[in-house]
Design a protein around this motif. Structure first.
Motif, mmCIF file in Angstrom:
data_model
loop_
_atom_site.group_PDB
_atom_site.id
_atom_site.type_symbol
_atom_site.label_atom_id
_atom_site.label_comp_id
_atom_site.label_asym_id
_atom_site.label_seq_id
_atom_site.Cartn_x
_atom_site.Cartn_y
_atom_site.Cartn_z
ATOM 1 N N VAL A 75 7.880 15.447 -7.827
ATOM 2 C CA VAL A 75 8.471 14.280 -8.475
ATOM 3 C C VAL A 75 8.980 13.325 -7.398
ATOM 4 C CG1 VAL A 75 10.295 13.478 -10.027
ATOM 5 C CG2 VAL A 75 9.094 15.630 -10.500
ATOM 6 N N PRO A 76 8.628 12.048 -7.487
ATOM 7 C CA PRO A 76 9.078 11.093 -6.463
ATOM 8 C C PRO A 76 10.596 10.978 -6.392
ATOM 9 C CG PRO A 76 7.353 10.136 -7.853
ATOM 10 C CD PRO A 76 7.784 11.412 -8.510
ATOM 11 N N VAL A 77 11.099 10.823 -5.180
ATOM 12 C CA VAL A 77 12.507 10.555 -4.934
ATOM 13 C C VAL A 77 12.576 9.253 -4.147
ATOM 14 C CG1 VAL A 77 14.631 11.329 -3.827
ATOM 15 C CG2 VAL A 77 13.106 13.005 -4.905
ATOM 16 N N ASN A 78 13.278 8.277 -4.698
ATOM 17 C CA ASN A 78 13.319 6.946 -4.080
ATOM 18 C C ASN A 78 11.908 6.413 -3.838
ATOM 19 O OD1 ASN A 78 16.176 6.959 -3.962
ATOM 20 N ND2 ASN A 78 16.129 8.102 -2.037
ATOM 21 N N SER A 79 11.041 6.648 -4.819
ATOM 22 C CA SER A 79 9.646 6.162 -4.785
ATOM 23 C C SER A 79 8.839 6.771 -3.646
ATOM 24 C CB SER A 79 9.606 4.628 -4.701
ATOM 25 O OG SER A 79 10.242 4.047 -5.818
ATOM 26 N N LEU A 119 0.827 -1.211 0.000
ATOM 27 C CA LEU A 119 0.000 0.000 0.000
ATOM 28 C C LEU A 119 0.859 1.258 0.000
ATOM 29 C CD1 LEU A 119 -2.675 -1.110 2.625
ATOM 30 C CD2 LEU A 119 -3.041 -0.861 0.165
ATOM 31 N N LEU A 120 1.866 1.292 0.859
ATOM 32 C CA LEU A 120 2.725 2.475 0.935
ATOM 33 C C LEU A 120 3.512 2.672 -0.352
ATOM 34 C CD1 LEU A 120 4.032 2.225 4.602
ATOM 35 C CD2 LEU A 120 2.457 3.930 3.669
ATOM 36 N N ASP A 121 3.906 1.584 -0.982
ATOM 37 C CA ASP A 121 4.630 1.704 -2.257
ATOM 38 C C ASP A 121 3.755 2.351 -3.324
ATOM 39 O OD1 ASP A 121 6.886 0.562 -1.185
ATOM 40 O OD2 ASP A 121 6.550 -1.423 -2.046
ATOM 41 N N GLN A 157 1.238 4.247 -2.856
ATOM 42 C CA GLN A 157 0.839 5.585 -2.426
ATOM 43 C C GLN A 157 2.041 6.525 -2.290
ATOM 44 O OE1 GLN A 157 -2.669 3.634 0.335
ATOM 45 N NE2 GLN A 157 -1.639 5.436 1.154
ATOM 46 N N PHE A 158 3.217 6.069 -2.641
ATOM 47 C CA PHE A 158 4.433 6.890 -2.533
ATOM 48 C C PHE A 158 4.622 7.398 -1.109
ATOM 49 C CE2 PHE A 158 3.019 7.055 -6.930
ATOM 50 C CZ PHE A 158 4.187 6.787 -7.635
ATOM 51 N N GLN A 159 4.214 6.587 -0.128
ATOM 52 C CA GLN A 159 4.383 6.841 1.311
ATOM 53 C C GLN A 159 3.440 7.912 1.864
ATOM 54 O OE1 GLN A 159 6.711 4.819 3.060
ATOM 55 N NE2 GLN A 159 6.887 3.796 1.080
ATOM 56 N N LEU A 160 2.495 8.388 1.087
ATOM 57 C CA LEU A 160 1.562 9.412 1.572
ATOM 58 C C LEU A 160 0.332 8.770 2.208
ATOM 59 C CD1 LEU A 160 1.475 11.994 -1.376
ATOM 60 C CD2 LEU A 160 2.925 12.016 0.658
ATOM 61 N N CYS A 161 -0.176 9.387 3.267
ATOM 62 C CA CYS A 161 -1.455 8.970 3.833
ATOM 63 C C CYS A 161 -2.541 9.095 2.774
ATOM 64 C CB CYS A 161 -1.793 9.842 5.041
ATOM 65 S SG CYS A 161 -3.487 9.669 5.649
ATOM 66 N N CYS A 162 -3.397 8.106 2.681
ATOM 67 C CA CYS A 162 -4.391 8.053 1.610
ATOM 68 C C CYS A 162 -5.392 9.200 1.663
ATOM 69 C CB CYS A 162 -5.136 6.718 1.648
ATOM 70 S SG CYS A 162 -6.100 6.429 3.159
ATOM 71 N N TYR A 163 -5.639 9.755 2.837
ATOM 72 C CA TYR A 163 -6.638 10.817 2.980
ATOM 73 C C TYR A 163 -6.004 12.204 3.138
ATOM 74 C CZ TYR A 163 -9.971 7.022 3.975
ATOM 75 O OH TYR A 163 -10.760 5.894 3.912
ATOM 76 N N SER A 164 -5.035 12.316 4.014
ATOM 77 C CA SER A 164 -4.481 13.636 4.355
ATOM 78 C C SER A 164 -3.257 14.004 3.521
ATOM 79 C CB SER A 164 -4.089 13.666 5.837
ATOM 80 O OG SER A 164 -2.986 12.801 6.080
ATOM 81 N N GLU A 165 -2.636 13.010 2.885
ATOM 82 C CA GLU A 165 -1.370 13.180 2.153
ATOM 83 C C GLU A 165 -0.227 13.595 3.070
ATOM 84 O OE1 GLU A 165 -1.547 15.245 -1.594
ATOM 85 O OE2 GLU A 165 -3.592 14.597 -1.946
ATOM 86 N N LEU A 166 -0.374 13.341 4.334
ATOM 87 C CA LEU A 166 0.720 13.550 5.281
ATOM 88 C C LEU A 166 1.767 12.463 5.070
ATOM 89 C CD1 LEU A 166 1.234 15.373 7.926
ATOM 90 C CD2 LEU A 166 0.532 13.326 9.174
ATOM 91 N N ARG A 167 3.029 12.815 5.226
ATOM 92 C CA ARG A 167 4.083 11.803 5.308
ATOM 93 C C ARG A 167 4.243 11.477 6.787
ATOM 94 N NH1 ARG A 167 8.387 11.293 1.717
ATOM 95 N NH2 ARG A 167 9.371 10.163 3.427
ATOM 96 N N ALA A 168 3.499 10.484 7.237
ATOM 97 C CA ALA A 168 3.490 10.161 8.656
ATOM 98 C C ALA A 168 4.883 9.812 9.165
ATOM 99 C CB ALA A 168 2.519 9.004 8.917
ATOM 100 N N ASP A 169 5.680 9.162 8.323
ATOM 101 C CA ASP A 169 7.025 8.770 8.757
ATOM 102 C C ASP A 169 7.885 9.984 9.082
ATOM 103 O OD1 ASP A 169 6.837 9.198 5.897
ATOM 104 O OD2 ASP A 169 8.903 8.507 5.731
#
Length: 241
Positions: A208-212, A45-47, A49-61
């Motif tokens: 643009v994605p960096v390291n996916s 799922l994270l791959d 979604q490019f690591q973004l939260c599906c609703y908020s687009e926060l990078r939780a990490d």
């Protein structure tokens, strides 16, 4: 909210579980609780979604927070979709530690754990993150708020506002983070104008994605840069358009 393009089926084990889906809420809760391959599903799922939260687009990490596997259509409402990969997404926050921290600090939880989403919600009104055109329903303001986009039909405007409310997308935490992000973009934009630097290059940094992985608040950045963003995406990441 950016549209998530599903890739694959989430793995063999999930497919096996979905071959005999639960029929009741109790079965769904029990079987999902004992499903031992959530980490593999989460990574898929994270791959996508490019690591973004599906609703908020926060990078939780980047916030020191975690994610949970979200059932866009709740298990309680449709238990047969419990193991349906097309119904799953990665959402901030983590199901245990993050919730305790937020509640202890008095912060209102957002996303898949928002109180409204945890209760029975109207799937005909909720704008799904899997909907191809979901981003057109929302607009971002410089004060950090997300609001229904201009030009929506009345029914669509209702869907957008319902989704914002049910997912608590204007929680104090998200408002602060989006306002900070907007201010950062605005300062960089003005600096690039004054020094005659490339706005297209600036936009590409966060689009643009960096390291996916994508930068937080992709849709806000895309709106902020407007036509410059579309040009940068077309050149460097056309799959994200």
């Amino acid at each position: 909210m950016r549209s998530i393009q599903k890739q694959g089926g989430g793995g063999h084990r999930l497919g096996q579980a979905n071959a005999n889906p639960p029929q009741t809420h109790q079965q769904a809760t029990s079987r999902w609780g004992s499903f031992g391959h959530k980490n593999a599903v989460m990574q898929n799922l994270l791959d996508e979604q490019f690591q973004l939260c599906c609703y908020s687009e926060l990078r939780a990490d980047e916030e020191g927070l975690g994610y949970h596997i979200e059932h866009v259509e709740n298990k309680r409402q449709n238990p047969s979709r419990t193991f349906d990969y097309a119904n799953l997404a990665a959402s901030a926050l983590d199901s245990a530690q993050d919730l305790q921290v937020f509640k202890a600090q008095g912060d209102v939880v957002f996303g898949g754990h928002a109180p409204g989403k945890q209760a029975a919600c109207d799937m005909l009104r909720l704008v799904s993150c899997h909907r191809p055109d979901c981003r057109r329903f929302f607009a971002f303001l410089s004060d950090g708020r997300v609001v229904p986009a201009a030009g929506l039909k009345p029914g669509e405007q209702d869907q957008a506002q319902y989704t914002i409310d049910i997912l608590n997308l204007n929680s104090p935490f998200l408002l602060t983070r989006r306002r900070q992000w907007w201010d950062e973009l605005d300062a960089l934009y003005e600096e690039h104008l004054q020094k005659n630097w490339s706005l297209a290059d600036l936009a590409a940094v966060d689009l643009v994605p960096v390291n996916s992985k994508l930068s937080r608040f992709f849709s806000l950045s895309r709106q902020f840069f407007g036509p410059v963003a579309e040009s940068a995406l077309q050149q460097h990441a056309p799959a994200l358009i």
